[in-house]
Structure formats: C-alpha cells, structure tokens
Design a protein around this motif. Structure first.
Motif, PDB file in Angstrom:
ATOM      1  N   UNK A   1       0.812  -1.223   0.000  1.00  0.00           N
ATOM      2  CA  UNK A   1       0.000   0.000   0.000  1.00  0.00           C
ATOM      3  C   UNK A   1       0.842   1.268   0.000  1.00  0.00           C
ATOM      4  N   UNK A   2       2.137   1.138   0.296  1.00  0.00           N
ATOM      5  CA  UNK A   2       2.996   2.323   0.319  1.00  0.00           C
ATOM      6  C   UNK A   2       3.528   2.668  -1.081  1.00  0.00           C
ATOM      7  N   UNK A   3       3.309   1.801  -2.054  1.00  0.00           N
ATOM      8  CA  UNK A   3       3.774   2.080  -3.425  1.00  0.00           C
ATOM      9  C   UNK A   3       2.892   3.159  -4.071  1.00  0.00           C
ATOM     10  N   UNK A   4       3.447   3.871  -5.025  1.00  0.00           N
ATOM     11  CA  UNK A   4       2.662   4.839  -5.795  1.00  0.00           C
ATOM     12  C   UNK A   4       1.624   4.065  -6.613  1.00  0.00           C
ATOM     13  N   UNK A   5       0.542   4.728  -7.029  1.00  0.00           N
ATOM     14  CA  UNK A   5      -0.485   4.002  -7.783  1.00  0.00           C
ATOM     15  C   UNK A   5       0.068   3.265  -9.021  1.00  0.00           C
TER      16      UNK A   5
END
Lengths: 215, 215
Positions: free
Chosen positions: A131-135
C-alpha cells in the motif's frame, strides 16, 4: 541503477553464487543501499524509516543515496519489483518443468516455500508494504501477482483436465495455495526446528492433499 | 481501563450486540483511543505512529491519552492481548463443541477464518507488530499463541486416534492450518468477491482434505 539479467538458478530463483544478496543491483553503492533498505523496512516498517536511516545503515551520506534513488518509494518499488520477479521466476520454472501436474505442483510449492523461508525479510517487505507504493508502481506489481496466480491456476487446471486432481474451486484453491506459501515469510525462524527444505516438502504434501491428487 | 468479561458469542468470539468495536474496553475514552490506535497501526505501522497521532484520530489531546495508557506500547499490548484472547476463544469454542473430529476441525477453521476476515485490521496489527512488544508482554502473547496451537493440535490428535484423519506430521500440519487462516487477514478485501463466510467454508473443506478426513 542497472539490473543485470544474468543466469538464474531455476530451483531457487537465485543467481549463481548468490552469496551476495541482490547481486543483480549495480553499482555496488546502489546494492548496499538496497540491502540496508530491506533490513530497515523489515525491522521498523516503511513509514517509520527515513532515507537518512537507510543511508546511515549503508555507511553513506543522504546525498550519496540520492545519486542512486530519488525517493524512498523508489527503493521500495525496486525491492518489490525484484522480489516479485524472482517469486514469479521460481513458480514458472517449476510449472514449466516436464512431469505430471502433481509433480509440477509439488515442485512449485516447495520452491516457492523455500524462497519465502530463505528470503523472509524481503518477502515481508514485499508483502506487507504494497500500500505504500505509488499508484502506477502498485498497478505494475499487482500485474506480476496476477501472473504468479495464473501459473498456479494453470497447473491446477491441467491436473483437473488430466483427471489427476479433484478441485471444485480452482481460483479459491489457487488463492489458498499461494497464501499458505507466502505466510511462511511471517512465521519462519532461522533458529526454528525446520529448515526451508523441510517446510517445502511438508507443504508440497499438504497441497497435493488439498487437490486430492491421485498418484 | 477495565476489561469487562460479558457473554461471548461462541461462534464469532464477539460480544452480543458487538456493533460497537472493542466494546469490552471501558471507559468510552479508552475504547475510542484503542480503535484509533488499531487504525493508525494498521495504516502506517506501529513505529511510524505517535501517541499524538492516536490522540488526534480519537479527537483528544495527548494529555487525555496518558490518563488511559501510559505508553504507546501499552496500547499495542492491550490490542494484542484482546485480539489473541478472542482468537483463542473462537478456536476453543469450536473445539469444545460436540461432534466428530472432522466436524470440530471444520468449525474451528471456518470460525477462525471468519474472525481474521472480519477483523483484518486488528489481526494484521496483532500478527505483524509482535516484535514491538516489551519482552514480558511478548512472552505473555506467545503463551496465548501456544494455547491456540494446542487446541488445533488436540483436534488433529483426536482425529488420528479415532482413525478419522491420516496426518503424518501433526505439529507441522497444525502450523500450516493456523498459518492458512491467519494469512486471510493479509489478503482479505471487503470489496473482494468472497464473503468471510464463503472463505471459511472453502478453507474448512481444504483443511479436511489436508488431514485426509474420512466422513
């Protein structure tokens, strides 16, 4: 950073002489920073780690880090991308091997388990910090996960078509098989009673039972 | 804080009228802070969350937080303790029900899965932040986990003794069964295709296959 392809050991998804972790990341400074980032993220979580922490662990200055990685998210993406590429390579190698669906499934499960046990720090970061990754990065990783899913689903379908497996819910069973292997990264302890190889063998047997494989 | 015992629904381990999450935590301010802490820890991780963040989420001042919890670790311990107590209650209720070992195992798995799917935020915090507990608190939680493990191991042994199950490695299979259920908290998505009940049924079937249960 450059990722060099190199020859991959199909059993473990590891480079030959993979005593150097993340050997595919060059130059050496970029590799050291990545190793430090994996350790820091695994220990304290992505959000609690600063680029200063990572640089410090690698014995470098924050300025030196920015030569190789523009942001902390870029480091997480790089770890996640290499981790998922390897996991997919491990599964695909087992699936593509000659043999019955049961043999291929047992191979896929035992090598996937060995990977998650042997690389549990990496696997935890890769699994828990999605969830911490960019879209855009997240979408790229989700695509790789779909591919891993498709590899296992393909073996199950082959086994059902050959009359070797009895699987009423192929997508659900695929999910359970992958989940069982992935969770090894959470509980595996190098000081525990079982080696990665032993867990791999136990799990291959349990998964063959799940699909009611006829020898 | 006071934890009130109350009557527990044996199927879900939840209090009657458990629309109020963490209803057993009183007074209301302590409950609100705990709910805020679960959300914050699940979203950003324990180490990246400050007591100020938690108080802010609950609409309180940091000073108000310290009336109820001396440290951030005390909040994590409280969440972990209640979470593990409930998980153990869910498993024990299923194990203690009358029925064959196969029926009790299916019950235990499906209710444990429903709990991990329905309470996935709590379960993630409880499972992934164990290392952040103080040594005494960690030891206390490890003891509760051993008890959960013993409940499942007991059902497997009963099934083997009754000639109903074929399980060559009881401790290893216990580990795999619990791991499969726990990992539901990682992948379960309320917007996904399967309800907690459907996952529970699927997993109960897969676990009966793992133990080669004869009906």
């Amino acid at each position: 950073m450059n990722a060099t392809g190199g020859t991959t050991d199909e059993t473990t998804g590891e480079q030959p002489g993979d005593e150097v972790p993340w050997g595919e990341v060059t130059p050496e400074a970029a590799r050291k920073l990545l190793v430090a980032a994996v350790a820091a993220f695994a220990e304290r979580g992505y959000h609690a780690t600063t680029t200063r922490d990572i640089a410090g662990r690698a014995g470098m200055s924050p300025a030196a880090l920015y030569i190789h990685y523009r942001t902390k998210e870029e480091l997480l993406h790089r770890i996640s991308r290499i981790g998922h590429d390897r996991a997919l390579a491990v599964l695909s190698a087992a699936a593509d091997r000659p043999g019955t669906p049961g043999e291929r499934l047992a191979d896929a499960v035992s090598s996937f388990v060995r990977w998650h046990a042997g690389r549990h720090d990496t696997a935890r970061v890769v699994q828990y910090e999605l969830d911490a990754l960019s879209p855009e990065h997240r979408a790229e990783i989700v695509e790789l996960r779909r591919s891993s899913d498709a590899v296992v689903r393909g073996i199950l379908r082959d086994g059902v078509a050959a009359g070797e497996f009895d699987v009423p819910d192929v997508p659900g069973t695929t999910l359970a098989v992958l989940s069982l292997c992935i969770d090894v990264a959470r509980w595996f302890n190098v000081r525990g009673r079982r080696t990665p190889e032993e867990v791999g063998e136990l799990y291959a047997d349990l998964v063959l039972r799940m699909v009611a494989a006829r020898p």
